[in-house]
Design a protein around this motif. Structure first.
Motif, short mmCIF file in Angstrom:
data_model
loop_
_atom_site.label_atom_id
_atom_site.label_comp_id
_atom_site.label_asym_id
_atom_site.label_seq_id
_atom_site.Cartn_x
_atom_site.Cartn_y
_atom_site.Cartn_z
N ARG A 107 0.54 14.32 -4.89
CA ARG A 107 -0.62 15.05 -5.41
C ARG A 107 -0.61 16.51 -4.95
NH1 ARG A 107 -5.15 12.05 -3.30
NH2 ARG A 107 -4.43 10.40 -4.71
N GLN A 108 0.04 16.80 -3.82
CA GLN A 108 0.05 18.16 -3.26
C GLN A 108 1.20 19.00 -3.82
OE1 GLN A 108 -0.85 18.29 1.09
NE2 GLN A 108 -0.96 16.06 0.92
N LYS A 118 0.46 4.02 -2.70
CA LYS A 118 -0.76 4.83 -2.61
C LYS A 118 -0.52 6.04 -1.70
CE LYS A 118 -3.77 0.81 -3.32
NZ LYS A 118 -4.14 1.18 -4.71
N LEU A 119 0.26 5.83 -0.64
CA LEU A 119 0.60 6.92 0.26
C LEU A 119 1.49 7.94 -0.45
CD1 LEU A 119 0.09 7.76 3.18
CD2 LEU A 119 2.12 6.46 3.86
N GLU A 133 -4.77 12.15 -11.99
CA GLU A 133 -4.90 13.41 -11.25
C GLU A 133 -3.62 14.25 -11.33
OE1 GLU A 133 -3.34 10.44 -8.19
OE2 GLU A 133 -4.65 10.45 -9.95
N ARG A 169 1.57 8.57 -3.58
CA ARG A 169 0.73 9.27 -4.55
C ARG A 169 -0.07 10.39 -3.87
NH1 ARG A 169 -2.90 5.72 -8.68
NH2 ARG A 169 -4.42 7.30 -9.31
N LYS A 170 -0.52 10.13 -2.65
CA LYS A 170 -1.27 11.13 -1.88
C LYS A 170 -0.40 12.35 -1.60
CE LYS A 170 -3.74 11.72 2.50
NZ LYS A 170 -4.15 11.05 3.77
N TRP A 171 0.86 12.12 -1.22
CA TRP A 171 1.77 13.23 -0.94
C TRP A 171 2.12 13.98 -2.22
CZ3 TRP A 171 4.81 9.06 2.04
CH2 TRP A 171 4.37 9.00 3.37
N TRP A 230 0.81 -1.22 0.00
CA TRP A 230 0.00 0.00 0.00
C TRP A 230 0.85 1.28 0.00
CZ3 TRP A 230 1.44 2.60 4.35
CH2 TRP A 230 2.00 1.82 5.39
#
Length: 389
Positions: free
Chosen positions: A167-168, A160-161, A189, A163-165, A157
């Motif tokens: 994204r900002q 996915k983490l 995105e 990718r979250k960071w 996983w």
């Protein structure tokens, strides 16, 4: 402009990505004030750049690194560094500092040299269109042993983490069109944030004088994804033909691989197999001065392998698999005919070894001219500065 670079690993540690970062910082130095925060205790320093050793970034395993990077982002000393700089540049995996920089309104640029937001190993096997990234991750790690296999299975996983960071971030730099295509497809995105900036070619000059014996370099080390099995097949094919050749293997190799290569050399005495260990820049340049070709039979979507760019810029013909950004390096040059399907690499190496050395050098020099033009430092710094504005 003041740029804060956060890179847990810095040259001379690491490989092509770290070397590219070091060269990029050298180029940006004349355009901005730069501070590098790194977990490498003794980085190769660029004159005029401030380096800060950060113990929290020393551990390289992603789970530990990212936990420590989260801690770092919350410290008073790091927040003060953020305040002192206009932009933040993350050329490796220190993604957890992105939210802290974004919260302060700092321009944040992430530079991807792999696929950490898609894959635990940061590797995507070719062709990407098979879309079996998680299974490939597990397969790659399980070849290394039970512990690696269990870790990959437990931490699937983590991308996915990441990718979250990411994204900002304000900008996401990819080093080839192929890498950008894969990132945009897997993480739509990010599509509007992605820009392609080719890595700059190496600054060193190499005066070519091909050795009398056709000589190949392989720089991938003891790595299946870099194509070591294909190199072994190439040695066997050259040996079966009784062709007097030399294959120089740089980087690190385990005892099992060493024994296999020694047995291969004993079986085919026409092929000289030489292991040099990890070669410094000067030694590598000397090897390339005499080398006919570089073997680069990679099996993954390498974004822009520096060994191939380096070889082409030094008039060493790349004999390479057509994966990742490799075709973008060789496109429109004589080297294009040696950028082939992985299965064809041994045969292409044989063809080159049987060629007239004058023709090999002529084609390699034509390739060098085009690659030096296309991957110029001036163009790289121009495109990078656009990302920070």
């Amino acid at each position: 402009m003041r740029i804060l670079v956060v890179a847990e690993r810095y040259w001379p540690e690491g490989g092509g990505g770290e070397l590219a970062t070091h060269l990029i910082i050298g180029l940006l130095r004349g355009e901005a004030e730069i501070t590098v925060v790194t977990g490498t205790p003794r980085p190769e320093r660029v004159k005029g750049v401030n380096y800060i050793y950060e113990p929290l970034l020393r551990r390289g395993e992603k789970a530990v690194l990212w936990a420590n990077a989260v801690r770092l982002a919350g410290t008073k000393r790091f927040r003060e560094l953020l305040r002192q700089h206009d932009a933040i540049y993350i050329p490796r995996y220190a993604f957890p500092v992105v939210p802290a920089a974004a919260k302060m309104g700092k321009k944040t640029v992430v530079h991807l040299h792999g696929y950490a937001l898609l894959s635990y190993t940061a590797v995507v096997l070719a062709p990407y269109e098979r879309r079996r990234v998680e299974l490939d991750d597990l397969r790659i790690e399980c070849r290394k042993g039970v512990v690696h296999c269990a870790t990959a299975a437990a931490l699937w996983w983590l991308p996915k983490l990441a990718r979250k960071w990411i994204r900002q971030a304000d900008e996401v730099i990819c080093v080839s069109k192929r890498q950008a295509q894969i990132i945009a497809d897997a993480a739509p995105e990010l599509r509007e944030k992605v820009r392609v900036v080719y890595n700059p070619r190496p600054p060193e000059e190499v005066e070519k004088r091909l050795s009398e014996v056709p000589t190949f370099i392989y720089a991938g080390g003891d790595s299946r994804i870099k194509g070591l099995p294909a190199v072994i097949r190439t040695i066997a094919l050259l040996g079966k033909r009784g062709l007097r050749t030399r294959v120089v293997l740089t980087n690190n190799y385990g005892e099992k691989t060493r024994r296999a290569l020694e047995a291969l050399a004993a079986r085919y005495p026409a092929v000289e197999v030489k292991l040099t260990g990890r070669a410094g820049r000067g030694e590598l340049a000397r090897l390339h001065a005499e080398a006919w070709a570089l073997l680069a039979p990679s099996i993954w979507e390498e974004p822009l392998p520096y060994a191939v760019l380096e070889a082409a810029a030094w008039a060493t013909m790349p004999v390479a698999s057509a994966v990742g950004g490799i075709p973008e390096i060789t496109a429109g040059t004589p080297a294009e005919k040696y950028t082939v399907d992985l299965r064809e690499v041994p045969q292409k190496a044989l063809e080159l070894a049987q060629s007239d050395p004058r023709e090999v050098l002529k084609d390699a020099e034509k390739t060098r001219e085009e690659v030096r033009r296309r991957f110029s430092p001036q163009e790289a710094v121009k495109r990078l500065l656009e990302a920070f504005v």
